[in-house]
Motif scaffolding. Structure first.
Motif, PDB file in Angstrom:
ATOM      1  N   PHE A 154     -88.663  11.405   3.859  1.00 50.34           N
ATOM      2  CA  PHE A 154     -87.652  10.554   4.482  1.00 50.34           C
ATOM      3  C   PHE A 154     -86.241  11.134   4.438  1.00 50.34           C
ATOM      4  O   PHE A 154     -85.344  10.614   5.107  1.00 50.34           O
ATOM      5  CB  PHE A 154     -87.673   9.164   3.827  1.00 50.34           C
ATOM      6  N   GLY A 155     -86.008  12.174   3.633  1.00 52.55           N
ATOM      7  CA  GLY A 155     -84.692  12.819   3.620  1.00 52.55           C
ATOM      8  C   GLY A 155     -84.338  13.295   5.009  1.00 52.55           C
ATOM      9  O   GLY A 155     -85.228  13.664   5.788  1.00 52.55           O
ATOM     10  N   ALA A 156     -83.061  13.237   5.357  1.00 51.22           N
ATOM     11  CA  ALA A 156     -82.568  13.621   6.697  1.00 51.22           C
ATOM     12  C   ALA A 156     -83.293  12.810   7.780  1.00 51.22           C
ATOM     13  O   ALA A 156     -83.449  13.268   8.910  1.00 51.22           O
ATOM     14  CB  ALA A 156     -82.725  15.121   6.949  1.00 51.22           C
ATOM     15  N   ALA A 157     -83.742  11.595   7.416  1.00 56.38           N
ATOM     16  CA  ALA A 157     -84.482  10.713   8.342  1.00 56.38           C
ATOM     17  C   ALA A 157     -85.686  11.445   8.941  1.00 56.38           C
ATOM     18  O   ALA A 157     -86.076  11.179  10.076  1.00 56.38           O
ATOM     19  CB  ALA A 157     -83.560  10.178   9.433  1.00 56.38           C
ATOM     20  N   GLY A 158     -86.255  12.368   8.165  1.00 64.13           N
ATOM     21  CA  GLY A 158     -87.445  13.095   8.630  1.00 64.13           C
ATOM     22  C   GLY A 158     -87.152  14.118   9.713  1.00 64.13           C
ATOM     23  O   GLY A 158     -88.073  14.724  10.257  1.00 64.13           O
TER      24      GLY A 158
END
Ligand code: NAD
Length: 519
Positions: free
Chosen positions: A297-301
């Motif tokens: 999920f980091g950087a909204a994927g």
């Protein structure tokens, strides 16, 4: 100091006259050492993904402007390629200091244009900075080879030489790191460079360009054009351009690889991905779940190395509820807001696409365990937000598995054994990255040995190699022979000249023609 005042004045984004009669600032072209306003009539809006407000405009450069940029690169090549390697090294030593000094300013521009959180944007700059630092070792990296006395009085040696004008075409998701994979290595090798940043996030590239000028890169050694398809076609077709570095989607990358190669250019094309995290039941549960959540999920994927697919092996299946709970706890917010974990997607179209891929999973019988589609972010109601989403019971034929989602969506598959998991990963088309989570060395070794993926992490969820290695995505995630940065990056941006020389004494000179092949 000069740079700081430029950054304060936001020069590359706002310098010069405004586009039409609007007050929206325009992005400049950088041609022959000058930031210039495009004369085009075609402009694209750049939006803040957290609000969808128009924050700047970017031109589609005219044919004349693109020609001027390449001409400038071609002229500068004559002197830059002959500039001593120590002088080129000095430019990059100054450049890395300038970047280091301005990480926070660069990160702010990234967050406004791209949406990622400020902390993550700093990471984006930092990982690019590491490539610049590596380019400072060009004096060692470009060494050739020698072999004395291959026969009597004869020695052979090789030079690594630049190849000419090179070009880079960049994606939106790493506005600093990916341009910095491109021109610093190309230019340190003695090439001149034409950069086309992503038309969706050009601001950071313009600041990096200004810093190159301030670091002492001579006029014409770096030129920047903007645009979409016409600019890409121009780069693929112009005969003066000898090599193209591309990073982005498969749709664009395969096209550019084919068109550029047909025109006799070297092309390296880093493309899409579907990265699997294989979770073994003997892994450290706490550590593994935290790593999975961060990497999914980091950087909204929106990372090509996002761990977007989990394979839970055997008993690790029972960890799923906890994975959902941890993912729920992430805070969705505008990237510049304190405590934000997950920022917005780049555009409303990207949001729509991600939401429809989530729906496709539901329609095909998967289980929606966490649904981020209706997330509301107070004060940012118009932003392109999707919250962490987890789809369970996914089967390999489902669209949410076969397509790269490029959003905060983790699809979860299950496997009975390690062999089953390896088979699954190897049947997927992409080969960018993968990770295994285990405490068993033999399991880790078997996985790293048998998995057909170019970048493998063992208890490392996003195994992007540092610049002394190369970025080695494989299969459908890469086209080309030589990868980005590291030794392969130097090979990509250089050609080899091999010299065989004979110096012998007067009395050993030939007395008659030698007509047979020397042995
Ligand atoms: P994109 O392909 O849409 O755009 C990349 C560049 O290509 C841009 O400069 C754009 O102007 C140009 N372009 C776009 N469509 C084109 C077309 N049809 N023909 C010619 N040129 C075109 O990619 P993006 O959306 O900016 O970036 C996301 C994609 O990049 C994802 O697929 C991601 O996996 C991939 N990516 C890969 C890596 C890697 O190293 N493998 C790294 C980052 C991103």
């Amino acid at each position: 100091t000069a740079l700081r005042s430029v950054l304060k004045a936001k020069v590359p984004l706002t310098v010069g006259r405004m586009c039409y009669s609007s007050t929206v600032p325009t992005t400049k072209l950088f041609i022959d050492g000058k930031f210039v306003e495009s004369k085009t009539s075609e402009w694209l809006d750049i939006h803040n993904p957290a609000t969808n407000e128009v924050i700047a405009r970017v031109p589609k450069a005219t044919q004349e402007e693109m020609l001027a940029a390449v001409d400038s690169c071609s002229k500068a090549y004559n002197s830059w390629s002959e500039t001593s390697i120590l002088a080129r090294q000095q430019v990059f030593l100054r450049y890395q200091l300038l970047i280091k000094d301005n990480i926070k300013e660069l990160a702010k521009v990234i967050t406004v244009e791209q949406g990622k959180t400020l902390a993550d944007a700093e990471g984006d700059v930092f990982r690019g900075l590491q490539v610049v630092e590596h380019a400072c070792s060009i004096t060692s990296l470009m060494l050739g080879e020698t072999l004395p006395s291959i026969t009597k009085d004869m020695d052979t040696y090789t030079y690594r030489l630049p190849i000419g004008v090179c070009a880079g075409i960049a994606p939106f998701n790493f506005p600093a790191m990916i341009p910095l994979w491109m021109f610093p290595i190309g230019m340190a090798c003695g090439n001149t460079y034409l950069l086309k940043p992503s038309e969706r996030v050009p601001g950071c590239a313009m600041l990096l360009t200004k810093m190159m000028q301030d670091a002492g890169a001579p006029d014409g050694s770096l030129n920047v054009i903007h645009g979409q398809h016409a600019a890409v076609n121009f780069i693929c077709d112009h005969p003066a351009i000898k090599a193209i570095s591309f990073v982005g989607s498969n749709q664009a990358g395969e096209y550019i690889y084919e068109r550029g190669s047909k025109n006799g250019k070297r092309v390296q094309s880093n493309m899409g991905a579907k990265n699997h995290g294989v979770v073994m039941p003997d892994a450290n549960k706490e550590n593994t779940l935290n790593q999975l959540v961060g990497a999914a999920f980091g950087a909204a994927g929106q990372r090509c190395m996002a761990l977007s697919t989990a394979i839970l092996v055997g008993e690790a299946r029972s960890w799923l509820p906890e994975l959902v709970e941890r993912s729920k706890a992430l805070r969705v917010n505008a990237g510049d807001q304190p405590g934000a974990d997950v920022g917005p997607l780049i555009s409303p179209q990207a949001k729509e696409r991600v939401c429809s891929l989530i729906q496709s999973g539901v329609d095909e019988g998967a289980q929606l365990l966490l649904d981020g589609r209706n997330v509301k972010v107070k004060g940012y109601e118009n932003g392109n937000f999707v919250g962490p989403t987890i789809i369970g019971k996914v089967k390999p034929e489902m669209k949410c598995y076969t397509e790269e989602i490029f959003g905060p969506v983790l699809v979860v598959l299950e496997a009975d054994t390690l062999d089953d998991a390896i088979n699954l990963v190897n049947r997927n088309l992409y080969g960018n990255g993968t990770a295994i989570f285990t405490t068993n060395g033999a399991t880790a070794r078997k996985y790293t040995h048998e998995v057909d993926v170019g970048q493998v992490g063992v208890n490392v969820p996003i195994p992007v190699p540092l610049p002394m290695f190369s970025f080695t995505g494989s299969r459908e995630s890469f086209r080309g022979d030589m990868n980005f940065y590291g030794k392969q990056g130097i090979q990509f941006y250089t050609q080899i000249k091999t010299v065989t020389s004979q110096w012998k004494a007067e009395d050993a000179m030939l007395k008659s023609p030698a007509v047979t092949m020397p042995t």
